[in-house]
Scaffold this motif. Structure first.
Motif, mmCIF file in Angstrom:
data_model
loop_
_atom_site.group_PDB
_atom_site.id
_atom_site.type_symbol
_atom_site.label_atom_id
_atom_site.label_comp_id
_atom_site.label_asym_id
_atom_site.label_seq_id
_atom_site.Cartn_x
_atom_site.Cartn_y
_atom_site.Cartn_z
ATOM 1 N N GLU A 91 18.403 -30.988 42.885
ATOM 2 C CA GLU A 91 17.778 -31.450 41.645
ATOM 3 C C GLU A 91 17.710 -30.331 40.617
ATOM 4 O O GLU A 91 17.350 -30.559 39.469
ATOM 5 N N THR A 92 18.081 -29.091 41.040
ATOM 6 C CA THR A 92 18.058 -27.931 40.141
ATOM 7 C C THR A 92 19.374 -27.168 40.266
ATOM 8 O O THR A 92 19.407 -26.020 40.707
ATOM 9 N N PRO A 93 20.516 -27.785 39.888
ATOM 10 C CA PRO A 93 21.833 -27.185 40.107
ATOM 11 C C PRO A 93 22.194 -26.126 39.066
ATOM 12 O O PRO A 93 21.612 -26.064 37.984
ATOM 13 N N TYR A 95 25.222 -26.068 37.541
ATOM 14 C CA TYR A 95 25.814 -26.927 36.508
ATOM 15 C C TYR A 95 25.379 -28.359 36.776
ATOM 16 O O TYR A 95 25.537 -28.855 37.890
ATOM 17 N N ASP A 96 24.847 -29.025 35.772
ATOM 18 C CA ASP A 96 24.438 -30.418 35.898
ATOM 19 C C ASP A 96 25.547 -31.282 35.301
ATOM 20 O O ASP A 96 25.612 -31.487 34.093
ATOM 21 N N LYS A 103 22.690 -31.202 26.481
ATOM 22 C CA LYS A 103 22.095 -31.484 27.787
ATOM 23 C C LYS A 103 21.245 -30.306 28.251
ATOM 24 O O LYS A 103 21.612 -29.157 28.052
ATOM 25 N N TRP A 105 18.567 -28.889 31.675
ATOM 26 C CA TRP A 105 18.112 -29.101 33.049
ATOM 27 C C TRP A 105 17.471 -27.827 33.571
ATOM 28 O O TRP A 105 17.576 -26.775 32.972
ATOM 29 N N TYR A 107 17.354 -24.969 36.526
ATOM 30 C CA TYR A 107 18.156 -24.344 37.578
ATOM 31 C C TYR A 107 17.267 -23.436 38.408
ATOM 32 O O TYR A 107 16.545 -22.605 37.861
#
Length: 197
Positions: A91-93, A95-96, A103, A105, A107
């Protein structure tokens, strides 16, 4: 009236053709995107604000044939390419996928170094742009991804950090990394990319 309608439609069509295209969404590379002999070479250098050079060299990676399929050389190791392109279900990559401008997110990365030190990175990532970027290896369309956050480790290290990654879909990886972490600055840049004709 008919002439005016045709003229209006012509202007709309011309306007649509002239408007800048939004880049397609960029998906994660798959096994089929690589070929034996494909090669990447980066140069890297890390220097403290005091001028102490802590890292300086080159990193080469190449796609090779292994018994179980394609592999990528990483230092003295060869890693199955299937492991590298396997989708990250975190859920915390890093690259999303798919990548697109705007975008954001989170990480997170938990790691252990060769000497047993453990650490954590917590960052917010944002795709800032998709445009031509020039590095020593050439000019590529690339996403600029900014990571901002904090790194800590089991030895009491705690520093704010900012990383700017330039990810180029054409070469399936980053072409430049600029990192500022506490009193340490690091730059890694692609200096060579080649693949068989």
């Amino acid at each position: 009236m008919k002439t005016q309608l045709i003229a209006l439609l012509s202007l709309i069509i011309l306007g649509a053709c002239a408007s800048p295209k939004k880049p397609d969404l960029t998906q994660q590379p798959t096994l089929a995107d690589y070929q034996v002999g494909e090669k990447w070479v980066w140069k890297y250098r890390g220097v403290t604000t005091e001028g102490e050079v802590r890292s300086d060299g080159t990193d080469t990676r190449m796609i090779v044939q292994m018994n179980e399929g394609l592999g990528m050389t990483v230092g003295n190791d060869t890693i199955p390419l299937a492991d590298i392109v396997k989708p990250d279900v975190s859920e915390t990559p890093k690259y999303d996928w798919p990548l697109e401008v705007g975008k954001t997110w989170r990480y997170e990365n938990n790691w252990t170094s060769q000497d047993g030190t453990t650490g954590t990175q917590n960052q917010i990532a944002e795709v800032l742009s998709y445009q031509e970027e020039t590095v020593e290896a050439g000019t590529f369309m690339a996403y600029t991804i900014k990571y901002s956050g904090n790194t800590t480790n089991s030895r009491g290290y705690n520093a704010d950090e900012e990383e700017i990654w330039l990810y180029a879909p054409a070469v399936k990886t980053f072409i430049k990394l600029t990192q500022s972490q506490g009193d340490f600055n690091y730059v890694e840049e692609l200096i060579e990319y080649s693949k068989p004709e």
